[in-house]
Design a protein around this motif. Structure first.
Motif, PDB file in Angstrom:
ATOM      1  N   SER A 124      14.730  -2.806  -5.569  1.00  0.00           N
ATOM      2  CA  SER A 124      13.297  -2.529  -5.434  1.00  0.00           C
ATOM      3  C   SER A 124      12.758  -2.971  -4.081  1.00  0.00           C
ATOM      4  O   SER A 124      13.347  -3.807  -3.384  1.00  0.00           O
ATOM      5  N   ARG A 125      11.617  -2.357  -3.719  1.00  0.00           N
ATOM      6  CA  ARG A 125      10.871  -2.710  -2.501  1.00  0.00           C
ATOM      7  C   ARG A 125      11.737  -2.603  -1.244  1.00  0.00           C
ATOM      8  O   ARG A 125      11.875  -3.539  -0.474  1.00  0.00           O
ATOM      9  N   LYS A 132       9.157   0.838  -5.995  1.00  0.00           N
ATOM     10  CA  LYS A 132       8.642   0.763  -4.629  1.00  0.00           C
ATOM     11  C   LYS A 132       9.686   1.189  -3.592  1.00  0.00           C
ATOM     12  O   LYS A 132      10.014   0.460  -2.665  1.00  0.00           O
ATOM     13  N   TYR A 152       6.232   3.273  -8.759  1.00  0.00           N
ATOM     14  CA  TYR A 152       5.901   3.342  -7.324  1.00  0.00           C
ATOM     15  C   TYR A 152       6.941   4.136  -6.542  1.00  0.00           C
ATOM     16  O   TYR A 152       7.479   3.698  -5.533  1.00  0.00           O
TER      17      TYR A 152
END
Length: 804
Positions: free
Chosen positions: A431-432, A456, A480
């Motif tokens: 993630s991210r 994300k 996201y």
């Protein structure tokens, strides 16, 4: 030659002998058979006796019974302690098989309470082991009389509830090899450790959790004479200052654990001279300075470095240039390491866990990481690393269980070969980052996966149907991104799912009815998609649901009835389960995003297990607010704002005593604000604005803290904090009463009804119980009715005569 010849001669002589008479042969065979049977029986008796051991002595039985007499035994660990049996057969008692002397008393985890009296064990002259750990001797000090048991070699009093000062008499136990006084939350203390100096045979010393703050200047001098010490554990002891250099005298030391102290000093370089060291653990200790990799790399037996949450600096490229031949765990998350990971890290062939989370690294992940075939944990989150993820990590690390690369600057695509070899992978968190492309369908081959988090990123395409094959999945977070299409029905096969997060994508279709089949679900996040249709009534079957965020979609229809069936939300004192397990001692603690009080906030999954949220805001919901929402007594956040809801605010909302946030703004609600809502003392965020509410705003010291914005956009509302005074409007003055008046009016009506019921019930009760009074009552009633009828008859007759 002589032996051989002799045997041959004997053999020949036997052959030359004449056979014995039959009767003699039979007698001899019978005799031999009897002798064999006797030998077998005798051997059995000997074996049985040696296995059972000699009976324990009467004096020792009396000591043990006296010890038992002062104890409370709720789980009946001591039920076998009965004089009808040898004490060597009692549970927790061990004897010497030769002499019958008691040598060990092991009563750990028996929930024992009462008075711990070791003095009565003084007659157990050969007692070597005493273990009463994990019991409930709450509030009692460790008895001084323990110092009389001079032959003890093993003493374990850990987590047994003892409090107060550790007696110096323990220093008389000069034969001790193992001493464990582990105490949670500093229940024990010792202002001086000088009594340790006499325990020269000690090999293992556990003082975890004991308050030793007063010993900080001298504790090293007390421990350093224990030259046979192999294991020293002094975690969370309140130690301060530098780690004393005198500890380097402990040349046999293999395990050094000093976590949770406040040393506020540089990392000790002299540790590089402790050549027997196997495990070094000094986490959360406020250490600073440089990491002496040159010295530590020369420790031939070092297997475990655990220095998480300090301020230690060091060049990571130099650290891994060193030769760590036996290193299996390197855990230095949350420090100040810098530079890029060198390719030489591939030489650490024994490495099983690599944790570098939250350091200031740079560069790419080296391809040589794929050479670490024993690697089970790779944690490089929050390290600023860049570039694509090497294919070798997916294809060669067959033992990998935990892969955490979140919050970096990784780019490229998630390869389709992701689960070709990593069959044991339980946690995959990418993630991210800046990953793009599709979420590969092959991810469904990771059959052991518990956690999949790719939130994300810049992923697109549809949610793979193959995710439904992950029947061990507990957390799925693909929020996201730019994913589209419907929520695949195959996800209903993920029966162990506890958290489903699809927020802020372009998912369309409806919220599926089968969502009610995911009985383990606790967190449901579908915010900000293109979902339409109604909220399925099957959601009420999710008994463990704690957080439901369906905001900012195109949902229509009414809010489902019977949401009060969600048991977790109805109980303000519900037993909160522990976070999702990753292994025997680890819990997943990454972030998930929620909107609360108008702000998007990142929460750790660990923290979310104590929250309860319903957010249905910014949809097209209609109808009245269901009254049974007021029965969700464990609810902390309720947001149903910006819909088309009508009707009144349910008075049942006054039952939401745990409520901290209430937002019902932007609807078409009417009527008064229930005065009883002012009793919600935990309420810290309130928004009733932009409705058609009327009447006086309730007032009490708590509600007076809410500003005008909480009530604006309601033309018929009056009273503080609004500028509109209720006295300025005649219609309002005539038609509306204050909350206090309304309360007294309701109370008066209730009192009158209750009084009438009591009076009527009393009369009926007396008449039912007394025959004499009942007869008299009916006689009086009859006379009254006769009089009444006679008077009425005379009046009617008079009227008739007058009319004539």
């Amino acid at each position: 030659m002589t032996k051989t010849g002799g045997l041959q001669y004997a053999d020949r002589s036997l052959k030359q002998r004449r056979p014995l008479p039959g009767i003699l042969r039979n007698s001899l065979s019978s005799f031999v058979l009897r002798m064999i049977i006797c030998c077998i029986v005798f051997w059995g008796i000997i074996t049985s006796v040696s296995g059972r051991g000699a009976d324990c002595l009467n004096k020792e039985i009396k000591s043990l019974m006296a010890f038992k007499s002062s104890l409370h035994d709720p789980v009946e660990c001591l039920v076998s302690w009965n004089v009808s049996f040898s004490c060597c057969e009692w549970e927790g008692v061990s004897c010497d098989t030769r002499t019958g002397h008691v040598v060990a008393v092991d009563l750990d985890n028996c929930s024992l309470s009462g008075v711990f009296r070791p003095a009565v064990l003084i007659d157990l002259k050969y007692l070597g082991n005493l273990n009463v750990s994990f019991n409930n001797f709450t509030g009692q000090p460790i008895p001084q009389q323990l110092g009389l048991l001079r032959n003890l070699r093993y003493l374990n009093l850990s987590t047994a509830g003892f409090e107060g000062t550790i007696p110096w008499q323990l220093g008389n136990l000069s034969s001790l090899i193992v001493l464990d006084l582990t105490s949670p939350v500093s229940m024990l203390r010792s202002p001086d450790l000088s009594w340790l100096k006499n325990l020269t045979a000690l090999e293992q010393l556990y003082l975890k959790g004991i308050n030793l703050s007063a010993t900080s200047p001298t504790w090293g001098q007390s421990v350093s004479p224990l030259t046979h010490l192999r294991n020293l554990s002094m975690t969370n002891c309140g130690l301060m200052g530098s780690i004393p250099a005198s500890l380097q005298k402990l040349t046999s030391l293999e395990i050094l654990h000093l976590d949770g102290n406040n040393f506020q000093s540089e990392f000790p370089t002299w540790l590089g001279h402790m050549t027997s060291l196997v495990s070094l653990q000094i986490a959360n200790a406020n250490l600073n300075g440089s990491f002496p990799f040159e010295l530590l790399s020369q420790l031939p037996h070092l297997q475990r470095i655990y220095l998480v949450n300090n301020k230690i600096s060091g060049n990571i490229s130099l650290i891994f240039e060193a030769r760590w031949k036996s290193l299996t765990v390197f855990h230095m998350s949350n420090n100040s390491l810098y530079d890029s990971i060198p390719s030489s890290i591939g030489n650490l062939s024994s490495l099983a866990e690599l944790h570098l989370n939250n350091n200031t690294l740079e560069g790419r992940i080296p391809n040589s990481l794929a050479l670490l075939r024993s690697l089970t944990v790779l944690d490089l989150g929050y390290t600023n690393i860049t570039g694509p993820i090497p294919l070798g990590i997916y294809t060669m690390l067959k033992s990998l269980v935990f892969l955490y690369l979140a919050s970096n600057k990784l780019d490229g695509q998630i390869p389709s070969c992701i689960c070709n070899q990593t069959k044991n992978l339980k946690v995959l968190d990418l993630s991210r980052n800046k990953l793009h492309g599709y979420l590969p369908s092959q991810i469904g081959n990771c059959s052991s996966l518990n956690v999949l988090n790719v939130a994300k990123n810049n992923l697109e395409g549809q949610i793979p149907v193959e995710l439904g094959k992950l029947n061990k999945l507990k957390i799925l977070d693909i929020s996201y991104n730019s994913l589209s299409g419907h929520i695949p029905s195959s996800l209903q096969n993920c029966k162990m799912l506890e958290s489903l997060a699809l927020s802020r994508n372009s998912v369309s279709g409806t919220v599926p009815q089968w969502i009610g089949d995911l009985s383990m679900l606790r967190i449901l996040l579908l915010r900000s998609n293109n979902l339409e249709g109604g909220i399925p009534i099957q959601i009420r079957y999710l008994q463990k649901l704690q957080i439901m965020d369906l905001a900012m979609n195109h949902l229509s229809g009414a809010i489902p009835q019977q949401l009060s069936n969600i048991s977790v939300m109805t109980n303000p004192d519900f037993t909160r389960s522990r976070p999702t397990r990753l292994g025997s001692s680890q819990y997943y603690s990454d972030e998930v995003y929620l909107v609360e009080k108008g702000h998007e906030l990142a929460y750790k999954y660990v923290d979310l297990w104590t929250d309860t949220v319903i957010d249905l805001s910014a949809n097209n919901l209609t109808g009245e607010i269901p009254k049974d929402l007021g029965y969700l007594r464990g609810l902390r956040t309720l947001n149903i704002s910006h819909n088309h809801l009508s009707g009144e605010i349910p008075k049942e909302f006054s039952e939401l005593l745990e409520l901290e946030t209430l937002d019902i703004s932007g609807n078409q609600l009417q009527g008064r604000i229930p005065a009883t809502l002012a009793g919600l003392t935990f309420l810290s965020s309130l928004n009733l604005s932009n409705n058609n509410l009327s009447g006086r705003i309730p007032s009490n010291p708590h509600w007076d803290t809410f500003g005008p914005a909480s009530f604006s956009g309601n033309p018929e509302l009056c009273g503080p904090p609004l500028q509109r005074s209720c006295g300025d409007h005649a219609s309002e003055a005539g038609n509306h009463t204050s909350p206090q008046s309304e309360y007294w009016w309701e109370s008066w009506k209730a009192g009158m009804g209750f009084g009438c019921a009591i009076g009527f019930g009393s009369v009926i009760g007396v008449l039912a119980l007394s025959t004499r009074l009942r007869t008299k009552y009916f006689q009086v009633g009859d006379r009254f009715m006769n009089s009444f009828v006679s008077i009425r008859y005379m009046r009617e007759r008079s009227i008739s005569v007058f009319a004539l």
